[in-house]
Write an enzyme that holds these catalytic residues in place. Sequence first.
Site, PDB file in Angstrom:
ATOM      1  N   LEU A 180       0.872  -1.146  -0.003  1.00 19.99           N
ATOM      2  CA  LEU A 180      -0.055   0.227  -0.025  1.00 19.99           C
ATOM      3  C   LEU A 180       0.819   1.282   0.039  1.00 19.99           C
ATOM      4  CD1 LEU A 180      -2.926   1.418   0.311  1.00 19.99           C
ATOM      5  CD2 LEU A 180      -2.277   1.049   2.703  1.00 19.99           C
TER       6      LEU A 180
ATOM      7  N   HIS B 254       5.732   2.643  12.376  1.00 16.94           N
ATOM      8  CA  HIS B 254       6.122   3.771  12.005  1.00 16.94           C
ATOM      9  C   HIS B 254       5.114   5.201  12.069  1.00 16.94           C
ATOM     10  CE1 HIS B 254       8.041   7.197   9.471  1.00 16.94           C
ATOM     11  NE2 HIS B 254       9.192   6.427   9.678  1.00 16.94           N
TER      12      HIS B 254
END
Length: 344
Positions: free
Chosen positions: A125, A229
């Site tokens: 993605l 992240h």
Amino acid sequence: MMIIRYVQPEDRDGIYHLAEKAGYGMTSLKPDMDMLMARIQRSCHTVDGCLDKAEQGYLFVLEDVALQKVVGVCGIDVAVGLNEPWYNFHVGTQVHSSKNLNVYRAFPTLFLSNDNTNCSELCSLFLDPEYRKDANGKFLSKIRFLFIAAFRQYFEKTLIAEMRGYSDENGRSPFWDAVGHKFFNIDFAHADYLSGLGQKVFIAELMPRYPIYVDMLPIKAQQVIGKVHPKTLPAYRLLESEGLCYQGYVDIFDAGATLQADIENLRAIKDSQLVTVNICSDRLSAQEQSPYLVSNDQYAHYRAIISYHKPECGILTITPEQAEQLNVQQDDQVRVLTLNIKGK
């Protein structure tokens, strides 16, 4: 207008430019033309029915129709770990006790695991930063659930998604520095690159096979286990809202969380519905602010758009332009699902 469709060989340059922007942590989207072309061909052969289950994987692109520009990509692998072992760490517990000393201690540990073998996986993605607006990110991510709902028979019982773990602005991963780097004298960026080239198994085979005691790792490494992240956090929350959750599995490189779910429990499986198309030449105004995912459910020529027109009594009214992009005609059926979840 934005549409989502299968990737095609002529999209290679657009995919390459996206890969250049992806940065560290995107192991399945590297700026390597040979690797990207192999991935594109793999998707085409999957749709054509030319591959065994172990090789099958779908790749979709988000296209800005007006500019004929590929601005996003997403994928689904049908069954991971059937050709090569699929490794991750399972966060477990090791108990040490002594009645004589009146000591009882439970320690978090990391075990090298193949538990996610033969799961379907959400992957690859990435959305061009210039297009991270107007619900494009949700559209790109969630269309995979609608595709699975339409073609449930092609996928496995469990769906997983490996999330990008924490690394700093220089591409350094505190978990890799504390664990992987001890066994390989290479930095995280290089290990990440090798993984993207399909050499993750080679590296995993040299990782420690005995439990790693988390408390023996540096604090910075401990703190990122199961974390993602900062730029991945919105995607993490989106997948959670669709039915996936963290169940104690993390990536062997950066310790990013792996989310998983029983496919039958996905919102798209339970809530998407088929409705009949009504093509209206009159100008349609958006009836509400809640967008809908709309797909044509044509396996060989899959396409999807976003519509702001609410289905009524089993009928969805669309414009001729939308019908053309979906490749549907009057009274055809399309699959619809609200893009947003109420209250989120």
